[in-house]
Design a protein around this motif. Structure first.
Motif, PDB file in Angstrom:
ATOM      1  N   LEU A 180       0.495  -0.435   0.273  1.00  0.00           N
ATOM      2  CA  LEU A 180      -0.356   0.369   0.272  1.00  0.00           C
ATOM      3  C   LEU A 180       0.785   1.274  -0.285  1.00  0.00           C
ATOM      4  O   LEU A 180       0.803   2.119  -1.005  1.00  0.00           O
ATOM      5  CB  LEU A 180      -0.836  -0.090   0.821  1.00  0.00           C
ATOM      6  CG  LEU A 180      -1.639   1.145   1.470  1.00  0.00           C
ATOM      7  CD1 LEU A 180      -2.981   1.426   0.485  1.00  0.00           C
ATOM      8  CD2 LEU A 180      -2.604   1.150   2.867  1.00  0.00           C
ATOM      9  N   LEU A 184       1.160   4.109  -2.950  1.00  0.00           N
ATOM     10  CA  LEU A 184       0.941   5.388  -2.773  1.00  0.00           C
ATOM     11  C   LEU A 184       1.889   6.751  -3.272  1.00  0.00           C
ATOM     12  O   LEU A 184       1.366   7.760  -3.258  1.00  0.00           O
ATOM     13  CB  LEU A 184       0.620   5.467  -0.791  1.00  0.00           C
ATOM     14  CG  LEU A 184       0.053   6.789  -0.820  1.00  0.00           C
ATOM     15  CD1 LEU A 184      -0.844   7.594  -1.346  1.00  0.00           C
ATOM     16  CD2 LEU A 184       0.002   6.539   0.997  1.00  0.00           C
ATOM     17  N   ARG A 199      -7.888   3.297  -3.582  1.00  0.00           N
ATOM     18  CA  ARG A 199      -9.122   3.055  -2.455  1.00  0.00           C
ATOM     19  C   ARG A 199      -9.048   2.773  -2.401  1.00  0.00           C
ATOM     20  O   ARG A 199      -9.432   1.959  -1.049  1.00  0.00           O
ATOM     21  CB  ARG A 199      -9.837   4.064  -3.527  1.00  0.00           C
ATOM     22  CG  ARG A 199     -11.032   4.180  -2.537  1.00  0.00           C
ATOM     23  CD  ARG A 199     -12.207   5.405  -3.638  1.00  0.00           C
ATOM     24  NE  ARG A 199     -14.004   5.186  -2.713  1.00  0.00           N
ATOM     25  CZ  ARG A 199     -14.648   5.259  -3.610  1.00  0.00           C
ATOM     26  NH1 ARG A 199     -15.079   5.608  -4.697  1.00  0.00           N
ATOM     27  NH2 ARG A 199     -15.980   5.627  -2.191  1.00  0.00           N
ATOM     28  N   CYS A 202      -7.209   0.733   0.069  1.00  0.00           N
ATOM     29  CA  CYS A 202      -6.510   1.215   1.425  1.00  0.00           C
ATOM     30  C   CYS A 202      -8.039   0.662   2.248  1.00  0.00           C
ATOM     31  O   CYS A 202      -8.296   0.677   3.370  1.00  0.00           O
ATOM     32  CB  CYS A 202      -7.486   2.780   1.288  1.00  0.00           C
ATOM     33  SG  CYS A 202      -6.450   4.191   0.700  1.00  0.00           S
ATOM     34  N   ASN A 205      -7.132  -3.153   2.986  1.00  0.00           N
ATOM     35  CA  ASN A 205      -6.481  -2.898   4.603  1.00  0.00           C
ATOM     36  C   ASN A 205      -6.822  -2.237   5.894  1.00  0.00           C
ATOM     37  O   ASN A 205      -6.280  -2.829   6.577  1.00  0.00           O
ATOM     38  CB  ASN A 205      -4.928  -1.776   4.280  1.00  0.00           C
ATOM     39  CG  ASN A 205      -3.378  -2.524   3.147  1.00  0.00           C
ATOM     40  OD1 ASN A 205      -3.286  -3.043   3.524  1.00  0.00           O
ATOM     41  ND2 ASN A 205      -4.210  -2.166   1.743  1.00  0.00           N
ATOM     42  N   ARG A 206      -7.975  -1.357   5.582  1.00  0.00           N
ATOM     43  CA  ARG A 206      -8.826  -0.655   6.607  1.00  0.00           C
ATOM     44  C   ARG A 206      -9.134  -2.180   7.350  1.00  0.00           C
ATOM     45  O   ARG A 206      -9.637  -1.646   8.550  1.00  0.00           O
ATOM     46  CB  ARG A 206      -9.363   0.969   6.271  1.00  0.00           C
ATOM     47  CG  ARG A 206     -10.035   0.562   7.103  1.00  0.00           C
ATOM     48  CD  ARG A 206     -10.884   2.646   7.109  1.00  0.00           C
ATOM     49  NE  ARG A 206     -12.005   2.174   5.901  1.00  0.00           N
ATOM     50  CZ  ARG A 206     -13.270   2.031   6.936  1.00  0.00           C
ATOM     51  NH1 ARG A 206     -13.505   1.425   8.196  1.00  0.00           N
ATOM     52  NH2 ARG A 206     -14.190   2.313   5.321  1.00  0.00           N
ATOM     53  N   LEU A 228      -6.249   5.750   7.160  1.00  0.00           N
ATOM     54  CA  LEU A 228      -6.957   5.502   5.623  1.00  0.00           C
ATOM     55  C   LEU A 228      -8.294   5.299   5.530  1.00  0.00           C
ATOM     56  O   LEU A 228      -8.385   5.662   4.522  1.00  0.00           O
ATOM     57  CB  LEU A 228      -6.522   3.616   6.116  1.00  0.00           C
ATOM     58  CG  LEU A 228      -5.488   2.955   5.417  1.00  0.00           C
ATOM     59  CD1 LEU A 228      -5.652   1.288   6.010  1.00  0.00           C
ATOM     60  CD2 LEU A 228      -4.815   3.599   4.527  1.00  0.00           C
ATOM     61  N   GLN A 232      -9.209   6.811   2.318  1.00  0.00           N
ATOM     62  CA  GLN A 232     -10.271   6.968   1.526  1.00  0.00           C
ATOM     63  C   GLN A 232     -10.902   7.691   1.249  1.00  0.00           C
ATOM     64  O   GLN A 232     -12.142   7.638  -0.172  1.00  0.00           O
ATOM     65  CB  GLN A 232     -10.476   5.079   2.053  1.00  0.00           C
ATOM     66  CG  GLN A 232     -11.830   5.393   3.019  1.00  0.00           C
ATOM     67  CD  GLN A 232     -12.651   4.087   3.321  1.00  0.00           C
ATOM     68  OE1 GLN A 232     -11.528   2.955   3.632  1.00  0.00           O
ATOM     69  NE2 GLN A 232     -13.696   3.457   3.281  1.00  0.00           N
ATOM     70  N   TYR A 290       1.425  10.164   4.102  1.00  0.00           N
ATOM     71  CA  TYR A 290       0.191   9.360   4.677  1.00  0.00           C
ATOM     72  C   TYR A 290       1.498   8.529   4.567  1.00  0.00           C
ATOM     73  O   TYR A 290       1.068   7.125   5.481  1.00  0.00           O
ATOM     74  CB  TYR A 290      -0.578   9.268   3.238  1.00  0.00           C
ATOM     75  CG  TYR A 290      -2.357  10.264   3.260  1.00  0.00           C
ATOM     76  CD1 TYR A 290      -2.577   9.731   4.295  1.00  0.00           C
ATOM     77  CD2 TYR A 290      -2.001  10.498   2.561  1.00  0.00           C
ATOM     78  CE1 TYR A 290      -4.239  10.302   4.657  1.00  0.00           C
ATOM     79  CE2 TYR A 290      -3.507  12.091   2.407  1.00  0.00           C
ATOM     80  CZ  TYR A 290      -3.844  11.478   3.686  1.00  0.00           C
ATOM     81  OH  TYR A 290      -5.538  12.161   4.520  1.00  0.00           O
ATOM     82  N   VAL A 294       1.058   5.542   7.377  1.00  0.00           N
ATOM     83  CA  VAL A 294       0.794   4.368   7.239  1.00  0.00           C
ATOM     84  C   VAL A 294       2.081   3.330   7.420  1.00  0.00           C
ATOM     85  O   VAL A 294       2.556   2.726   6.319  1.00  0.00           O
ATOM     86  CB  VAL A 294       0.478   4.082   5.515  1.00  0.00           C
ATOM     87  CG1 VAL A 294      -0.043   2.509   5.598  1.00  0.00           C
ATOM     88  CG2 VAL A 294      -0.590   5.289   5.586  1.00  0.00           C
TER      89      VAL A 294
END
Length: 297
Positions: A180, A184, A199, A202, A205-206, A228, A232, A290, A294
C-alpha cells in the motif's frame, strides 16, 4: 508459497478462538447475513443498501487476505460470486449519494424546486433498480451463496494450522501495508483509475486493520485504520466525480424539461466542487505524509 512464508508458518504461537482462520472467515459471513436481514428490516433504505455493500466488501477483503491459504481456483470462484452481488448494488448506492448531495445542495443554494423534478427523477430510477435487486434477494439466492461459501470455508483443506494463523496474519498484514505504501508513493493523482485502485486497497487494508486491532488489542493498527479511512474518503470524492457525472448525463439524456436539465447541471457542479475540495485536502496533507503515517507492522 515462498520460503519466507513457510518459515513464518512454522513458528508456533498460541491463539484464541477469535484468531483462527475458520472463525475469521465465519465472522465475515455471519456479518453479511446480518446485513441482509437489516436490509429487509429497513425496506431497502439507503442505510440498508450501504451496510450490505460494506458487509460484502469486507467479506471479499477477508477472503483476499486469506487467499494464499486456499487453492487459486476455489478462492477465485468465490471472489467472483461475491463480486457479482456487490455489482448489483453499485448504481443504487451512486443514486443514494447523489440524492443526499442534492439535498445538501438544495439547502445551501436555496433551490425552491428541490423536490421537483430532479429529486423525484433520481428516486424513480433508484426504486426501479431497487425492486430488481430486492427481488433477487427474496429468492434466497444470496443466502444460499453465503451458506455454500461457509460450507467451503469449513471443509476446504488449507495450508495453515490453527496455531500458525497468527504468524500468517502478522506476515500478511506487513506485506499488505508495504504494498500500500508503495502504491501510495507512486500514485498519479490525475489518473482516475489509479486513484480507484488505491482507494480499494485502502479499504481492504483498513478492514483487516480494524479486525487486527480488535482481536489483538493493537492501538497502532487502530490508528493506521483511522488514517486510511480519511485517505479513502478523499480518494472517493476525487474518483467518484467522473462516474457520478456520467450517471447524471445518462439520466438526463432524454430529458426535455429545462428545469430538470438545470438541476442536473447544478448537481454536477456541486459534485465537482466536492472533488476539488478533496483534491485540495489530499494535496495539503501530502502523499509523503500518508506514507509516513501508514507504518509497516
Amino acid at each position: 508459497m515462498n520460503k519466507k512464508l513457510a518459515h513464518k508458518l512454522k513458528q508456533k504461537k498460541k491463539t484464541d478462538s477469535l484468531t483462527t482462520l475458520d472463525s475469521f472467515m465465519t465472522e465475515a459471513v455471519h456479518n453479511t447475513l446480518t446485513a441482509q436481514t437489516k436490509y429487509f428490516m429497513l425496506d431497502g433504505s439507503a442505510e440498508g443498501v450501504h451496510d450490505l455493500r460494506i458487509a460484502l466488501r469486507k467479506l471479499r477483503a477477508y477472503l483476499s487476505f486469506a487467499a494464499l491459504l486456499y487453492s487459486v481456483e476455489s478462492q477465485e470462484y468465490w471472489k467472483n460470486i461475491l463480486q457479482s452481488w456487490s455489482v448489483r448494488t453499485a448504481e443504487i448506492r451512486e443514486l443514494d449519494v447523489l440524492q443526499d448531495e442534492w439535498s445538501k445542495a438544495g439547502s445551501l443554494l436555496n433551490i425552491d424546486s428541490l423536490q421537483d423534478p430532479l429529486n423525484g427523477y433520481l428516486l424513480k430510477h433508484r426504486n426501479n433498480l431497487l425492486a430488481l435487486f430486492s427481488e433477487s434477494l427474496q429468492t434466497g439466492k444470496l443466502t444460499e451463496d453465503l451458506q455454500a461459501f461457509l460450507f467451503w470455508i469449513l471443509n476446504e483443506k488449507t495450508q495453515v494450522k490453527e496455531d500458525s494463523w497468527q504468524s500468517y496474519t502478522d506476515w500478511r498484514l506487513k506485506k499488505w501495508l508495504k504494498n500500500l505504501r508503495q502504491q501510495l508513493k507512486n500514485i498519479d493523482i490525475m489518473d482516475n483509475e489509479a486513484i480507484h485502485r488505491l482507494r480499494i486497497k485502502c479499504k481492504k487494508n483498513r478492514y483487516i486493520l480494524e479486525w487486527y486491532s480488535r482481536t489483538r488489542k493493537d492501538q497502532k493498527a487502530a490508528r493506521i485504520a483511522t488514517v486510511l479511512k480519511q485517505l479513502q474518503d478523499y480518494l472517493g470524492d476525487i474518483h467518484d466525480l467522473e462516474p457520478e457525472v456520467e450517471l447524471l448525463n445518462k439520466l438526463g439524456g432524454n430529458a426535455q424539461e429545462s428545469e430538470l436539465l438545470k438541476e442536473i447541471a447544478l448537481l454536477s457542479g456541486w459534485q465537482a466542487k466536492r472533488a476539488y475540495d478533496a483534491f485540495q485536502a489530499f494535496s495539503a496533507q501530502g502523499k509523503d505524509s500518508y506514507c509516513t503515517l501508514v507504518l509497516e507492522k
